[in-house]
Design an enzyme around this catalytic site. Structure first.
Site, PDB file in Angstrom:
ATOM      1  N   HIS A   1      47.436  31.087  47.953  1.00 23.12           N
ATOM      2  CA  HIS A   1      47.584  30.111  46.875  1.00 23.12           C
ATOM      3  C   HIS A   1      48.355  28.877  47.321  1.00 23.12           C
ATOM      4  O   HIS A   1      48.299  27.842  46.671  1.00 23.12           O
ATOM      5  CB  HIS A   1      48.279  30.746  45.653  1.00 23.12           C
ATOM      6  CG  HIS A   1      47.429  31.715  44.913  1.00 23.12           C
ATOM      7  ND1 HIS A   1      47.484  33.067  45.144  1.00 23.12           N
ATOM      8  CD2 HIS A   1      46.481  31.533  43.958  1.00 23.12           C
ATOM      9  CE1 HIS A   1      46.611  33.694  44.361  1.00 23.12           C
ATOM     10  NE2 HIS A   1      46.001  32.790  43.624  1.00 23.12           N
ATOM     11  N   GLU A  60      37.584  31.646  37.990  1.00 22.59           N
ATOM     12  CA  GLU A  60      37.499  33.103  38.109  1.00 22.59           C
ATOM     13  C   GLU A  60      36.078  33.572  38.393  1.00 22.59           C
ATOM     14  O   GLU A  60      35.867  34.489  39.201  1.00 22.59           O
ATOM     15  CB  GLU A  60      38.046  33.764  36.845  1.00 22.59           C
ATOM     16  CG  GLU A  60      39.497  33.417  36.511  1.00 22.59           C
ATOM     17  CD  GLU A  60      40.469  33.732  37.639  1.00 22.59           C
ATOM     18  OE1 GLU A  60      40.126  34.551  38.515  1.00 22.59           O
ATOM     19  OE2 GLU A  60      41.556  33.152  37.653  1.00 22.59           O
TER      20      GLU A  60
END
Length: 870
Positions: A628, A533
């Site tokens: 993704h 992140e």
């Protein structure tokens, strides 16, 4: 006396001829004014749509010069244009527009009206042959000198059709019509209304068309072929460099994205840009590329970053970087994300920033601007060999702390409609950690979060997840500092803020670039997840890779790469033996860099399978065009390189690739060649590191492989696959395109948040069957219209889902009936086309949409569906 008499007659004749000639001039000016008015109205109609021709029409009508030229073009004259703002030129052939069904054909209204007005005036005033000559000269004067005499405001287009050609076409055309009138071809009907000479007018139009075809056949086209110029420039460079040539070009672009130059800088960066304009597809890079920053890296190389502009307004994510050698005297390489494919667009907005903000707030009612509302020029997804649909837009970045939403909204500065929406959630040692006490979720902020860590000190109660968040985000911070000399995610010591135990049952973690904070669900704090992140923040401050398609897949891949490498750093191990992401968290293993096909501990079918090579590449409207999914290809390439040369060297190459050579629009081709160039920079030519960098991308099929690029034409932020243009066909009286886009975006965020099992399930179904749905709606117009009716019926439910309004909005019988009608239509389509999988899938979803939902609030109905899905 005789001589006097002769002189008098001659003078009278001269006066009569002058009067008739002057009358002809006056008639031409009157006809011109009528024709110009009709031309302007025609351009108004032609500019109402989208696309290149509509953009041309909008620009033509904004200047007197443009309207004059369009009038000439209506006569058949070719229009030469040059757009200094976007940097290219070309020629519009009116005769070509006939076969294309172009909206620019509305300019024919100008000469038709001019001819009719002139013809009627000729019949009334009877100026004779001399008058017809005056008409011809009048048109030469008005269409030739008119734009010169009238001060026109500066426009985007410089229209350079030679005035004798444009005026000659007009004069000949109208003079022919006037001559036919003189031959008595117009009479009066029974009601005293002029009867039109249809055959002579048809003859005149045929003559104009023939003249246009003749000019077109011998004139040839000029300008605008920037793709050919770029190809020639690259071929020259390829011949000069031989085996040392390195370059990349993304499949949908017409110009190179990365080139190794190794040539002298000469008199300076500006002159070099001008001399190598073809490499960028821009005729005047010195003016169109604005320097926005420069820095020197740890190798001593200098990097100058440029922003492409149109009339001084930045082009969305169009960045170029000039890389200089250690001495600054030679151009080492260039990275380019320029957009020479932009269509002309007016850079003068018709709506102001406040109106754009109000439109954006339809999607996020309580959102506050993260930064000032700014103008940008943005083109749609590029498609090789075509002009992009280009808009002047207001960029409105809104963040709503109450819902944790942070999005970029792009509002058309001319029409006021919401055109694009970019979701901002991408998925110094000053680290602040708060405990959200399991309150809030991805759609609701936790009230009064309790501080646990601040300024390096423990300032609150012991909370295990908060302590983990502090330790692992701190480890990632230290990793970037010790390995790359980077102070914080922005390189300038920006503090890191983390919220642990965010939400009840939220199995997720995400970085919000709007609030610059990490939000971590219960038991989701691990070294690789937090490293992942925080790397999204590093990407945001460096290459700023767009979060869709291949750039977005690279964004996700680099987050995985450095998440894994920061975990290795924190553990103090030399070799990574476990290349999975998320092990030990509540989510479990979600990806496997060593084996993208095996993304879970037990091959859980609910977790997305990833492609490992380009021949498995997934083209999808969902997941921001597959970010993704397809990140598995770049992940696997890195794994192979690390296995060959070790992780210490692999991470250095990857970091330099990301922070030095990539631009917002870089795809896999660019990343592959940039990886090779970064390896050369760090370890020299023809070294094992360079060989490993090349071989890794070869093994995943990016270098040396072939894949046919597919343009996926859909609005991927919408949780149902609908082509963008279809939003113009919404039923009148219901919510419009802006409202539907806003509601759809809200529901899509809910689907991805994990806060509702039912919504998560429907999101997964849409991601899995997105292509099938698009094919169905493209082939069956009736089903597509049913889809739009269903979405309009569900508008209130979509917009209020998960909010306080969702406790008031009631599910109606119409909502259930419209939804089931859509299901029945899809099932019938599947039976008709013998696609049993569609029939079975529809039947499975339809059984849950039952009448017992009618009368329930939206939030109550969602809870009922949650139980059914479970």
């Amino acid at each position: 006396m005789t001589g006097h008499s002769i002189d008098g007659k001659t003078g009278m004749r001269t006066i009569a001829w002058s009067r008739r000639f002057g009358t002809g001039l006056a008639l031409a000016i009157t006809g011109t004014l009528a024709g110009l008015g009709a031309t302007w109205l025609g351009l108004l109609l032609a500019g109402g749509g989208s696309g290149f021709d509509a953009s041309i029409a909008r620009q033509l009508r904004h200047s007197v010069h443009g309207v004059f030229t369009a009038f000439g073009a209506g006569m058949g004259a070719p229009v030469d244009w040059r757009s200094d703002a976007i940097g290219w030129s070309g020629r519009i052939w009116p005769v070509d527009l006939l076969g294309q069904g172009s909206p620019l054909l509305w300019v024919l209204a100008g000469p038709v009206v001019a001819a009719l007005v002139t013809a009627l005036l000729v019949r009334r005033h009877k100026p004779g042959g001399v008058g017809v000559l005056g008409i011809g000269c009048g048109y030469l004067l008005t269409l030739g000198a008119g734009p010169v005499l009238v001060a026109a405001a500066p426009g985007l287009l410089e229209l350079s059709t030679p005035w004798p050609l444009r005026a000659g076409f007009a004069a000949g055309w109208v003079a022919l019509a006037a001559a036919l009138v003189l031959l008595g071809r117009i009479g009066l009907g029974r009601a005293g209304v002029p009867r039109l000479p249809l055959r002579p007018i048809a003859l005149a139009l045929t003559g104009v068309l023939a003249a246009g075809l003749l000019v077109a056949s011998v004139g040839g086209r000029t300008g605008g072929d920037y793709a050919t110029a770029a190809t020639a420039a690259v071929d020259t460079l390829r011949r000069e460099k031989g085996a040392g040539f390195l370059g990349a070009q993304e499949s949908r672009y017409d110009v190179p994205s990365l080139l190794r130059i190794d040539g002298p800088l000469g008199a300076g960066p500006g002159q070099w840009l001008g001399e190598h304009a073809a490499l960028f597809g821009l005729p005047d890079p010195q003016r169109q590329l604005r320097e926005v920053g420069r820095d020197t890296d740890r190798l001593g190389q200098q990097h100058i970053r440029y922003q492409q502009t149109v009339d001084g307004i930045p082009v969305h994510d169009a960045v170029a970087i000039m890389h200089l050698d250690e001495g600054g005297s030679r151009v080492h390489a260039i990275s380019s994300g320029t957009r020479p494919d932009l269509a002309p667009v007016s850079t003068v907005p018709d709506i102001d920033a406040n109106a754009a903000l109000a439109t954006a707030r339809k999607a996020l009612p309580h959102g506050e601007p993260v930064m000032p509302v700014t103008l940008q020029v943005r083109g749609d997804l590029p498609e090789r060999g075509k002009k992009a649909d280009t808009r002047l837009v207001w960029r409105v970045w809104l963040s709503d702390p109450a819902t944790q939403a942070s999005n970029d909204y792009y509002v058309d500065a001319h029409t006021g409609h919401l055109r694009w929406l970019d979701l901002k959630k991408e998925a110094g040692r000053d680290i602040r950690v708060f405990d959200d006490e399991h309150k809030g979720d991805e759609t609701n902020e936790a009230p009064d979060p309790k501080p646990v860590w601040s300024g390096g000190h423990h300032v609150g109660a012991d909370v295990l997840d908060a302590d983990k968040a502090y330790d692992w985000s701190g480890a990632a911070y230290d990793y970037y500092r010790d390995k790359f000399g980077r102070d914080g995610v922005d390189g300038k010591g920006q503090p890191v803020t983390a919220h642990a135990q965010h939400g009840a049952g939220m199995v997720n973690a995400f970085f919000d670039s709007g609030t610059a904070a990490l939000y971590i669900g219960d038991n989701m704090a691990s070294a690789d997840v937090l490293g992942h992140e925080l790397t999204h923040a590093v990407v945001h401050h460096t290459a700023n890779l767009e979060y869709y398609e291949q750039p977005g897949a690279l964004n996700e891949s680099y987050a995985d790469i450095f998440g894994k490498m920061s975990q290795r750093y924190a553990a103090g191990t030399a070799v990574t033996t476990d290349w999975t992401i998320g092990r030990g968290t509540a989510a479990g293993v979600i990806r496997d860099m060593a084996d993208p096909h095996n993304g879970t501990d037990g091959n859980d079918p609910n977790v997305p399978w990833q492609p490992a090579t380009m021949d498995e590449y997934i083209f999808t409207c969902m997941d921001n065009l597959g970010v993704h999914y397809n990140s598995g290809i770049a992940n696997h390439a890195y794994y192979l390189m690390a296995q060959a040369i070790g992780e210490d060297r692999a991470e250095q190459i990857a970091y330099r690739t990301l922070t030095t050579y990539l631009t917002p629009t870089s795809g896999f081709n660019t990343a592959a060649q940039a990886t090779i160039q970064a390896a050369r920079d760090l370890y020299g030519e023809d070294t094992p590191e360079v060989l490993a960098a090349q071989k890794s991308w070869e093994e995943v099929g990016v270098i040396g492989g072939f894949i046919r690029y597919k343009l996926v034409a859909c609005l991927c932020i919408i949780p149902i696959v609908v082509p963008a243009g279809d939003w113009d066909d919404l039923a009148p009286g219901g919510p419009g395109a802006d409202e539907m886009l806003a509601a759809s975006a809200h529901l899509w965020e809910r689907m991805q948040s994990g806060s509702s099992p039912a919504l998560s399930h429907y999101g997964s179904v849409i991601m899995d069957r997105g292509h099938d749905l698009m094919d169905i709606f493209n082939h069956d117009r009736g089903l597509r219209d049913q889809l739009l009716r269903t979405l309009q019926s569900l508008y209130g439910a979509m917009l209020s889902s998960g909010t306080k309004d969702g406790d008031k909005t009631v599910v109606s019988r119409q909502m259930i009936d419209e939804t089931n009608a859509l299901f029945d239509g899809l099932s019938a389509y599947g039976q008709k086309t013998k696609q049993q999988d569609i029939v079975d899938s529809v039947a499975k979803e339809r059984k849950d949409v039952t009448p017992d939902l009618v009368g329930k609030t939206v939030n109550e109905a969602t809870k009922i569906l949650d139980k059914k899905v479970k």
